[in-house]
Design a protein around this motif. Structure first.
Motif, PDB file in Angstrom:
ATOM      1  N   ARG A  20      -7.820  91.494  18.809  1.00  0.00           N
ATOM      2  CA  ARG A  20      -8.440  90.191  19.052  1.00  0.00           C
ATOM      3  C   ARG A  20      -7.617  89.355  20.034  1.00  0.00           C
ATOM      4  N   LEU A  21      -6.311  89.378  19.866  1.00  0.00           N
ATOM      5  CA  LEU A  21      -5.460  88.593  20.758  1.00  0.00           C
ATOM      6  C   LEU A  21      -5.521  89.123  22.188  1.00  0.00           C
ATOM      7  N   THR A  22      -5.601  90.438  22.327  1.00  0.00           N
ATOM      8  CA  THR A  22      -5.716  91.018  23.668  1.00  0.00           C
ATOM      9  C   THR A  22      -7.017  90.589  24.332  1.00  0.00           C
ATOM     10  N   SER A  35     -12.104  95.748  15.484  1.00  0.00           N
ATOM     11  CA  SER A  35     -12.223  94.292  15.587  1.00  0.00           C
ATOM     12  C   SER A  35     -11.505  93.569  14.455  1.00  0.00           C
ATOM     13  N   HIS A  36     -11.104  94.293  13.407  1.00  0.00           N
ATOM     14  CA  HIS A  36     -10.383  93.665  12.302  1.00  0.00           C
ATOM     15  C   HIS A  36      -8.886  93.538  12.589  1.00  0.00           C
ATOM     16  N   PHE A  37      -8.420  94.182  13.656  1.00  0.00           N
ATOM     17  CA  PHE A  37      -6.994  94.153  13.970  1.00  0.00           C
ATOM     18  C   PHE A  37      -6.684  92.924  14.828  1.00  0.00           C
ATOM     19  N   GLN A  38      -5.705  92.152  14.372  1.00  0.00           N
ATOM     20  CA  GLN A  38      -5.358  90.927  15.082  1.00  0.00           C
ATOM     21  C   GLN A  38      -4.883  91.208  16.502  1.00  0.00           C
ATOM     22  N   SER A  39      -4.171  92.301  16.704  1.00  0.00           N
ATOM     23  CA  SER A  39      -3.661  92.609  18.041  1.00  0.00           C
ATOM     24  C   SER A  39      -4.805  92.826  19.027  1.00  0.00           C
ATOM     25  N   ARG A  60     -10.760 101.621   9.779  1.00  0.00           N
ATOM     26  CA  ARG A  60     -11.114 100.198   9.782  1.00  0.00           C
ATOM     27  C   ARG A  60     -11.677  99.837  11.154  1.00  0.00           C
TER      28      ARG A  60
END
Length: 385
Positions: A285-287, A279-283, A276
């Protein structure tokens, strides 16, 4: 506007940062990793930068004396762009010390003769000034150099390490205490002065910076070597040095933080994890969000403090100290976040994360760590200084 001195929102600052970033990316970045490994300073590289970016070596020197005539905010933008494009914190520190820490006190407190003799050559890069980062903390550290009066001048004794620019300096800015307790005096000491010895003393961090040490043993200087008022450095040169150091040595680190954030964005956009897009991982994005926030908050504090120089004064000690304290912490936070997203190898091939991690730890302690900066901020809040 929440951060009125943020680059890109005030006239030329954004353009200056981008122009310098592009220049440093082309001229400095290709050799940064090799010079760091070899612990080497390349004078030809610095000269090329100075020729290509007029004002880099003397941005705060007035145009009538051959300088760039930039504002403090514009100078911060240039140093930010240098840090971002060069990806070389050691070289950027050397540039900041020469461009601000050793030229501005001479502009502020030097006699007309001192300014005419030194500032045009310093602004062109022909002469380099040097300063120990130990002497940018005012009364926080015990004096390492003493000054005794002599019939035709002064005699200096002591030793200094962490002298930025020592191997190539034409002169040194030295603050010395008087043994009788009558204050401190700042001096401009020429290289080659009898009793002055330049030593090869280097820290393990910021390896591309031209470090050295000074030993003064019966070093005799004339009366006209005094910068500012005799016995008056504690209220003249030293507070200015502290504010200059806290603001201008922090500016390249804002650039390094932006470079790390940009690299992380590109990595998150391009990499995949468990088939995947990362960029689809929320972690992830939050970082990235946390890294961007650290950069923007650092820029706001830094440019607010820098802008206070431009009214003819200097930043409040609180604002300058707060900017330095926050940038030092934010640099470590951004480096660690970048390593978590991309790994220490970072995928760029230039090893910026590894170098920045080592150098950010050093930056956070030298020239005023939290044990110096937090009491300064607290004293200002309490109205004690």
């Amino acid at each position: 506007m929440l951060f009125p001195y943020s680059p890109g929102e005030r006239g030329t600052e954004g353009a200056l940062a981008e122009q310098t970033r592009e220049l440093a990316d082309r001229v400095v970045r290709p050799t940064a990793a090799d010079r760091d490994r070899d612990r080497s300073w390349d004078p030809a590289l610095f000269a090329e930068l100075a020729d290509a970016r007029p004002g880099l070596t003397g941005p705060l020197v007035p145009g009538r004396l051959g300088g760039g005539g930039l504002t403090a905010a514009q100078t911060c933008a240039v140093l930010q762009g240098l840090g971002e494009g060069a990806r070389d914190p050691g070289l950027a520190l050397a540039a900041a010390v020469h461009a601000a820490l050793v030229t501005v006190p001479l502009r502020a407190f030097g006699t007309a003769a001192q300014q005419r003799r030194r500032l045009p050559r310093m602004a062109s890069g022909e002469w380099v000034g040097a300063l120990s980062l130990r002497q940018t903390q005012g009364a926080a550290l015990a004096p390492a150099v003493t000054a005794r009066p002599a019939p035709d001048g002064w005699v200096l004794d002591g030793a200094l390490d962490l002298v930025v620019g020592a191997p190539l300096a034409r002169h040194f800015l030295i603050v010395a205490a008087h043994p009788d307790g009558s204050g401190r005096t700042a001096f401009l000491v020429d290289r080659g002065t009898a009793g002055l010895r330049v030593e090869d003393v280097r820290p393990e961090a910021l390896r591309t910076c031209p470090w050295g040490g000074l030993a003064l043993d019966g070093c005799h200087v004339p009366h006209d070597a005094v910068l500012g008022s005799p016995h008056g450095a504690a209220t003249e040169v030293e507070p200015l040095l502290a504010a200059l150091s806290w603001v201008f040595s922090s500016a390249p680190w804002l650039g390094v933080m932006r470079a790390l954030t940009r690299d992380a964005v590109e990595r998150v956009r391009g990499d995949r994890l468990f088939d995947r897009p990362l960029s689809h991982f929320q972690s992830a994005r939050l970082t990235l969000a946390d890294m961007a926030i650290q950069c923007e908050l650092a820029a706001g504090l830094l440019y607010r403090a820098a802008g206070q120089f431009d009214g003819g004064g200097r930043p409040s000690q609180r604002d300058a100290a707060a900017a330095r304290l926050f940038v030092a912490g934010a640099a470590r936070t951004v480096v660690e976040a970048a390593a978590g997203l991309t790994g220490p190898a970072d995928g760029t091939g230039d090893g910026l994360i590894e170098r920045a991690h080592r150098d950010a730890l050093f930056f956070g302690t030298v020239g005023g760590g939290a044990e110096v900066l937090r009491p300064v901020i607290a004293a200002c809040e309490l109205g004690l200084g």
